[in-house]
Design a protein around this motif. Structure first.
Motif, mmCIF file in Angstrom:
data_model
loop_
_atom_site.group_PDB
_atom_site.id
_atom_site.type_symbol
_atom_site.label_atom_id
_atom_site.label_comp_id
_atom_site.label_asym_id
_atom_site.label_seq_id
_atom_site.Cartn_x
_atom_site.Cartn_y
_atom_site.Cartn_z
ATOM 1 N N MET A 226 0.853 -1.179 0.000
ATOM 2 C CA MET A 226 0.000 0.000 0.000
ATOM 3 C C MET A 226 0.891 1.232 0.000
ATOM 4 O O MET A 226 1.762 1.376 0.855
ATOM 5 N N GLN A 227 0.685 2.119 -0.940
ATOM 6 C CA GLN A 227 1.520 3.303 -1.080
ATOM 7 C C GLN A 227 0.954 4.444 -0.246
ATOM 8 O O GLN A 227 -0.210 4.823 -0.407
ATOM 9 N N VAL A 228 1.755 4.995 0.635
ATOM 10 C CA VAL A 228 1.348 6.104 1.485
ATOM 11 C C VAL A 228 1.722 7.412 0.794
ATOM 12 O O VAL A 228 2.885 7.659 0.485
ATOM 13 N N ALA A 229 0.714 8.253 0.553
ATOM 14 C CA ALA A 229 0.965 9.513 -0.140
ATOM 15 C C ALA A 229 1.530 10.576 0.790
ATOM 16 O O ALA A 229 2.300 11.439 0.373
ATOM 17 N N GLY A 230 1.165 10.535 2.065
ATOM 18 C CA GLY A 230 1.634 11.550 2.994
ATOM 19 C C GLY A 230 1.048 11.324 4.372
ATOM 20 O O GLY A 230 0.364 10.335 4.625
ATOM 21 N N ALA A 231 1.338 12.256 5.267
ATOM 22 C CA ALA A 231 0.830 12.194 6.637
ATOM 23 C C ALA A 231 0.275 13.554 7.005
ATOM 24 O O ALA A 231 0.754 14.594 6.527
ATOM 25 N N ALA A 232 -0.751 13.550 7.848
ATOM 26 C CA ALA A 232 -1.360 14.787 8.323
ATOM 27 C C ALA A 232 -1.496 14.718 9.837
ATOM 28 O O ALA A 232 -1.941 13.708 10.378
ATOM 29 N N VAL A 233 -1.097 15.795 10.516
ATOM 30 C CA VAL A 233 -1.175 15.852 11.971
ATOM 31 C C VAL A 233 -1.760 17.196 12.386
ATOM 32 O O VAL A 233 -1.740 18.168 11.620
ATOM 33 N N LEU A 234 -2.265 17.228 13.603
ATOM 34 C CA LEU A 234 -2.772 18.492 14.119
ATOM 35 C C LEU A 234 -1.632 19.422 14.514
ATOM 36 O O LEU A 234 -1.671 20.616 14.222
ATOM 37 N N ALA A 235 -0.635 18.892 15.211
ATOM 38 C CA ALA A 235 0.404 19.756 15.760
ATOM 39 C C ALA A 235 1.783 19.146 15.574
ATOM 40 O O ALA A 235 1.938 17.932 15.520
ATOM 41 N N ALA A 236 2.778 20.020 15.485
ATOM 42 C CA ALA A 236 4.174 19.599 15.342
ATOM 43 C C ALA A 236 4.983 20.196 16.480
ATOM 44 O O ALA A 236 4.922 21.399 16.744
ATOM 45 N N THR A 237 5.722 19.350 17.192
ATOM 46 C CA THR A 237 6.539 19.820 18.312
ATOM 47 C C THR A 237 7.975 20.037 17.861
ATOM 48 O O THR A 237 8.378 19.652 16.766
#
Length: 276
Positions: A226-237
């Motif tokens: 399965m190819q992952v196109a990207g990641a999405a998160v609410l916050a970055a530390t």
């Protein structure tokens, strides 16, 4: 007035609550945040965020904002203090990051989009009265569909118990994260047969710190073809530097740093978001 709205109005009169963002203003229970904190969240715009150095296998990551200010406070109130009503507004923010991640990967707005949340362990789900990230991703998928995307939520992975990552190095985090994930074969089989799956799969999480968890999830999915196109998160530390010249931390563009009224913290906050 419809019954749900009437019940909500009565709850607001009887059970007002403190603002989840600043803890200083009594606000309607169904809203959970004051106008100032809502305006702060609405001013956020998704941006690329990458830990330095990035772990092997980390997909391109898009964050709603820095782990600071109202975003940090509302996320902690939601996941650690049972403010489940915040899942809807936070899910809407996550939807924006997921759409931006898909477009960044080359998808056209409105295309088919699969959201795969980072799974919580059974222990974490019990402590938080349910899988907090699945709840967020569900709201995000609904918001995306309302905006015209062909969005779906899928849960092909299972999280096994793993040690607390607070005292682990980045390399140890990566090993612990990857070894804790299991593929649900029946669910993977359904996803693999979807013709629209490739190039539209976005992994979603609440916070990115070292990126070890996101990289582990992407690696497991890739192993299942399965190819992952990207990641999405609410916050970055942003991590504290471990020594002079180490260069470790989270690379944030100046525009992202300017989104928060507070200076971006140089510690990793509670640090438990990506280490379930």
């Amino acid at each position: 007035m419809p019954a749900p709205e009437l019940l909500g109005a009565l709850a607001d009169l009887i059970l007002p609550t403190a603002c989840a963002g600043c803890d200083a203003v009594r606000v309607p229970l169904r809203l959970g945040a004051c106008a100032r904190c809502v305006a702060e969240l609405e001013a956020l715009s998704p941006y690329p965020a990458a830990p330095v150095p990035p772990p092997r296998g980390l997909p391109p990551c898009t964050a709603v904002g820095p782990y600071a200010g109202a975003l940090r406070a509302m996320l902690l109130a939601y996941k650690e203090h049972g403010r489940h009503r915040l899942a809807r507004p936070l899910g809407a923010l996550l939807a924006g990051a997921a759409a931006a991640a898909a477009v960044r990967a080359g998808a056209q707005p409105g295309a088919a989009l699969l959201l795969v949340p980072v799974p919580s362990t059974a222990k974490a789900a019990r402590r938080r009265q349910g899988d907090h990230l699945v709840r967020l991703a569900g709201h995000a998928a609904r918001r995306l569909r309302a905006a015209g995307w062909d969005a779906e939520l899928r849960r092909p992975l299972q999280a096994m118990p793993r040690p607390d990552s607070a005292g682990l190095s980045a390399a140890q985090r990566a090993v612990a994260a990857e070894s804790s994930l299991r593929i649900r074969q029946t669910r993977i089989g359904v996803l693999q047969r979807r013709p629209t799956m490739r190039g539209t799969l976005v992994v979603v999480d609440d916070i990115v710190t070292t990126g070890a968890t996101l990289a582990a999830v992407a690696t497991r999915l890739t192993e299942a073809n399965m190819q992952v196109a990207g990641a999405a998160v609410l916050a970055a530390t942003q991590l504290r530097r471990s020594g002079p010249g180490t260069g470790q931390g989270l690379r944030l563009p100046a525009a992202a740093r300017a989104q928060s009224p507070e200076a971006l913290p140089r510690t990793r906050g509670d640090g438990r978001a990506s280490a379930r």
